[in-house]
Design a protein around this motif. Structure first.
Motif: not given
Ligand SMILES: O=c1[nH]cnc2c1ncn2[C@@H]1O[C@H](CO)[C@@H](O)[C@H]1O
Length: 323
Positions: A20, A235, A248-249, A167, A132, A240, A232, A173-175, A88-89
């Motif tokens: 993304d 995954y 997202h991005d 997520n 991002l 989901y 993508y 959230e991942a970031n 894994f994504v």
């Molecule tokens: O399930 C996930 N685990 C880790 N990273 C993810 C997952 N889904 C998306 N992203 C990545 O983390 C950012 C959004 O949180 C996005 O950059 C996406 O590519």
């Protein structure tokens, strides 16, 4: 497409490409409203070394090797080396397991942090950072140069899960989870921050039929992305119950390009940095005046996106990638 009125907005994309991320970078390169003045790299979807390689590769695909790439931090702001990498994504190579040849170009001889600080000083108030990935480079810039928060125009970041599940786990959230300490530094820095979290980006879904629309374009970006999107989609199919993938991005990028696509609220944001809710982002809307002095008192307000015109974002993404 009509040219943007006035000077295009200068943006630096801090990125961990990432499928993304690739979409967002291409959208930015096709958007007359902005001028991409550099990419800085970070770990997240891949390790930083691979992020740099992928950033250079994507600029070569786009014929934009005039844009500098500055390599960012390999570790968290607390020097943590146990990183959570989302291969894994995105696939082991970050770009859908396509085994693209290595790029010919090299990153510039300057760290991401030095580049961010330099550009903010060069164009005070005029540079937007679109972040991002995890926020290590941005937090390092804030620590390195006390004037960075006022010299940087805006920091638009893809991160956080505001009043929804994360997520990575239900909290995070991942970031933000990637470097919660850095995220807390950015949110409390006093800079003009707009956070676009997954509470918003989960509303923007590229479906199978949108993917077919993309496939009907002979444009080089559309054709390139079709190849890398497979991983993508797989995954998302496994993880989901949505009928497509989250943008997202690209959503965060378009919020930076055209703020009227989202609405936001303002308040203080803090990040939980330990325990089972490590990476949790919490917004204090300042509706109540608390008497007690705490870690929440006198924190600067940031903007947190709450709604998005999802059809308009999707339409713009497709239009710009299919040109
Ligand atoms: O399930 C996930 N685990 C880790 N990273 C993810 C997952 N889904 C998306 N992203 C990545 O983390 C950012 C959004 O949180 C996005 O950059 C996406 O590519």
């Amino acid at each position: 497409m009509a040219a943007a009125a006035g000077e295009p907005k200068k943006i630096i994309i801090d990125t961990d490409p990432g499928i993304d991320d690739a979409m967002a970078i291409f959208v930015a390169l096709r958007s007359p409203e902005v001028e991409v003045i550099g990419l800085t790299t970070i770990y997240g979807n891949v390790y930083t070394t691979l992020a740099t390689r992928n950033a250079l590769h994507l600029l070569e695909v786009a014929d934009r090797t005039d844009i500098p790439v500055a390599e960012g931090s390999h570790v968290t702001i607390t020097k943590g080396t146990k990183l959570r990498i989302a291969d894994f994504v995105h696939g082991a190579d970050g770009l859908g397991n396509q085994n693209f040849p290595p790029p010919e170009g090299k990153p510039i001889d300057m760290s991401a942090t030095d580049f961010l600080v330099e550009q903010a000083n060069l164009y005070p108030g005029k540079v937007t950072v679109v972040a991002l990935g995890p926020l290590t480079n941005i937090a390092l810039a804030i620590q390195q140069d006390p004037s960075f928060v006022k010299n940087i125009g805006q920091i638009v970041l893809l991160g956080g899960a505001f009043a929804v599940n994360g997520n990575v786990n239900p909290a995070a959230e991942a970031n933000i989870f990637g470097d919660p300490d850095a995220a807390d530094i950015v949110f409390t820095s006093g800079a003009d921050v707009l956070a676009v979290g997954i509470n918003v980006t989960h509303q923007v879904i590229l479906t199978d039929s949108d993917r077919e629309t993309l496939a009907s374009s002979n444009g080089k970006f559309a054709q390139y992305l079709l190849k890398i999107l497979e991983v993508y989609f797989n995954y998302h199919h496994d993880a989901y119950s949505t009928k497509g993938v989250y943008l997202h991005d690209p959503t965060a990028m378009l919020a930076a390009i055209n703020p009227s696509l989202i609405t936001y609220v303002e308040g203080a944001v803090r990040v939980q940095t330990n325990g089972i809710t490590r990476g949790l982002t919490l917004l204090y809307n300042k509706q109540k005046r608390f008497a007690e002095i705490t870690e929440w008192s006198d924190q600067p307000s940031v903007k947190v996106a709450v709604t998005v015109d999802a059809p308009a974002v999707l339409k713009l993404v497709l239009e710009r990638l299919m040109e």
